[in-house]
Design an enzyme around this catalytic site. Structure first.
Site, PDB file in Angstrom:
ATOM      1  CG  ASP A  12      -1.778  -1.260   1.253  1.00  0.00           C
ATOM      2  OD1 ASP A  12      -2.311  -1.644   0.210  1.00  0.00           O
ATOM      3  OD2 ASP A  12      -1.849  -1.891   2.328  1.00  0.00           O
ATOM      4  CE  LYS A  46       3.005  -2.475  -4.413  1.00  0.00           C
ATOM      5  NZ  LYS A  46       2.669  -2.123  -3.029  1.00  0.00           N
ATOM      6  N   GLY A  63      -4.284  -4.426  -4.113  1.00  0.00           N
ATOM      7  CA  GLY A  63      -5.242  -3.380  -4.478  1.00  0.00           C
ATOM      8  C   GLY A  63      -4.445  -2.159  -4.886  1.00  0.00           C
ATOM      9  CG  HIS A  64      -1.508  -2.186  -7.255  1.00  0.00           C
ATOM     10  ND1 HIS A  64      -0.541  -2.742  -8.044  1.00  0.00           N
ATOM     11  CD2 HIS A  64      -1.252  -2.613  -5.995  1.00  0.00           C
ATOM     12  CE1 HIS A  64       0.263  -3.485  -7.288  1.00  0.00           C
ATOM     13  NE2 HIS A  64      -0.160  -3.427  -6.051  1.00  0.00           N
ATOM     14  CD  GLN A  87       0.722  -8.825  -2.335  1.00  0.00           C
ATOM     15  OE1 GLN A  87       1.490  -9.505  -2.988  1.00  0.00           O
ATOM     16  NE2 GLN A  87      -0.517  -8.597  -2.738  1.00  0.00           N
TER      17      GLN A  87
END
Ligand code: IMP
Ligand code: MG
Length: 431
Positions: free
Chosen positions: A18, A21, A45-46, A226
């Protein structure tokens, strides 16, 4: 970021995920020909903001927002086909066409319904605080050599044999976990039949494609998911994810040679967060915890869980710089610190009178560790509109200079807000 000597760039999280990225990849991808995800799966989750619109990508590379960029999901990813399709459909609704420019490695392993059941039922998964997306059980089956790969969908007979083995193992495990639900071979085959044609249409030898692209001088961005401290080998084991999130995993998981990697950009927040259980040496107590969570909107993009927040930990990031071979650093969410009076950087851990400046392998050492802090005056003015290092308040520059020094890596980007344009790029023409 890309020139003749730097045509492959790995972007990794250098904390616990988080770090932002998604935004970095979205910005840099403008200049890339390919963007490849190399590990993890729908646990990621990007988040990418375009105008007022917020798009959260879980499996599709964050380069997809640029029409000319080809995106690939590498062999190192564990793929959830249904989630992939709903992600594609969501993009299409937003007017983003992925036709002919999204590829899935035929070697990628599939997350099966029974993997999600196992992740959900496992007390070990609960203790670690996994995302429940079936990631760990899928990697377990991969290593146990009973995994189902994308290419297996081409051969129904072989597929059934693999599913039988997977279901037998899953049901044995579910029984041991006192879970009443059972997986079923026929039901699983029906579910797979529904995704087969659409998935096989995307399947390709991704490693070969990238190899060929590199030969023609293409710029390739490898997007990690991650963070380094969640790496199965280098992270805070067992409070980690099940893949190699660090740069070494990029070659393996994209299917290209380690010698083909040229640069590694580590993304860090200007402070630290983590979701799930496990050590976080600089974790805030209350009321600071709630304050920072609110200021930074620190809630998981995948699970919605509140993230744990703490001060910037230079021990962690220097460690990440070493194991990833970071060539560059991107500091995100600097603006979140804008209102603070004082800001700390952790430079070591005090344990029984000794200061440790290297991140320990044995987490027991961290149980009694007291972070050693350096304190900095806050800048207490908005950085949201700053577009160059010079435009930043002096105290913000001092803070960044110290991070650069302690982490032994030059800062190439500073992000000061969620929008694409809220970025300071230290290299001419990058943003
Ligand atoms: P898993 O990857 O779902 O098995 O979860 C293992 C650990 O990694 C848990 O602590 C999760 O919260 C954490 N984790 C997994 N994916 C992400 C991510 O994308 N960002 C932050 N933490 C993650
Ligand atoms: Mg995330």
């Amino acid at each position: 970021m890309f020139d003749a000597s730097r045509r492959t760039l790995v972007v990794v999280g250098a904390q616990w995920g988080d770090e932002g990225k998604g935004k970095l990849v979205d910005v840099i991808a403008e200049r890339a020909d390919w963007v490849v995800r190399y590990q993890g799966g729908a646990n990621a989750g990007h988040t990418v903001h375009i105008g007022d619109k917020k798009v959260v990508l879980h499996q599709i590379p964050s380069g997809i927002m640029h029409p000319g960029v080809r995106c690939a999901i590498g062999n190192g990813v564990v793929l959830d086909p249904e989630k992939l399709f709903s992600e594609i459909d969501g993009l299409v609704r937003d007017g983003i066409d992925v036709t002919g420019r999204l590829y899935v490695s035929e070697r990628a392993h599939l997350v099966m319904p029974y993997h999600k059941l196992m992740d959900g039922a496992s007390t070990a998964s609960k203790a670690i605080g996994t995302t429940g997306r079936g990631i760990g059980p899928t990697y377990e089956d991969k290593v146990a050599r009973r995994g189902v790969r994308v290419l297996d969908l081409r051969n129904p007979v072989r597929l059934r044999t693999l599913v039988e083995a997977g279901v037998a193992n899953a049901n044995g495990r579910l029984a041991l976990m006192n879970c009443d639900t059972r997986a079923d071979v026929d039901e699983t085959m029906v579910a797979l039949a529904q995704i087969t044609a659409r998935l096989l249409a995307l399947a390709d030898d991704v490693g070969l494609q990238i190899h060929r692209a590199l030969k023609t001088g293409a710029a390739v961005l490898l997007e990690g998911a991650q963070g380094s401290m969640l790496d199965i080998d280098h992270g805070t084991y067992p409070y980690v994810t099940s893949s190699n999130t660090t740069a070494g995993g990029a070659a393996i998981g994209a299917g290209i040679a380690p010698t083909a990697l040229h640069a590694v950009l580590g993304v860090v927040k200007a402070y630290t967060t983590r979701v799930g259980a496990g050590p976080l040496p600089t974790e805030f107590g209350e009321p600071m915890q709630t304050e920072m969570r609110t200021l930074g909107n620190e809630f998981g993009a995948t699970t919605g869980r509140p993230r744990r927040c703490g001060w910037f930990d230079a021990v962690v990031v220097r460690f990440a710089a070493r194991v990833n071979g970071l060539t560059d650093l991107a500091v995100t969410k600097l603006d979140v610190l804008d209102t603070l009076q004082r800001i700390a950087i952790c430079t070591g851990y005090m344990v029984d009178g000794d200061v440790h400046t290297e991140f320990p392998a044995d987490l027991a050492l961290l149980e009694h560790a007291e972070p050693v802090y350096e304190w900095y005056e806050g800048w207490q003015q908005s950085t949201a509109d700053c577009r160059s290092l010079e435009a930043l308040p002096r105290n913000a520059r001092l803070y960044l200079d110290r991070i650069e020094e302690l982490c032994e890596t030059r800062i190439t980007f500073v992000s000061v807000g969620t929008r694409r344009d809220q970025m300071i790029g230290m290299e001419a023409g990058v943003v």
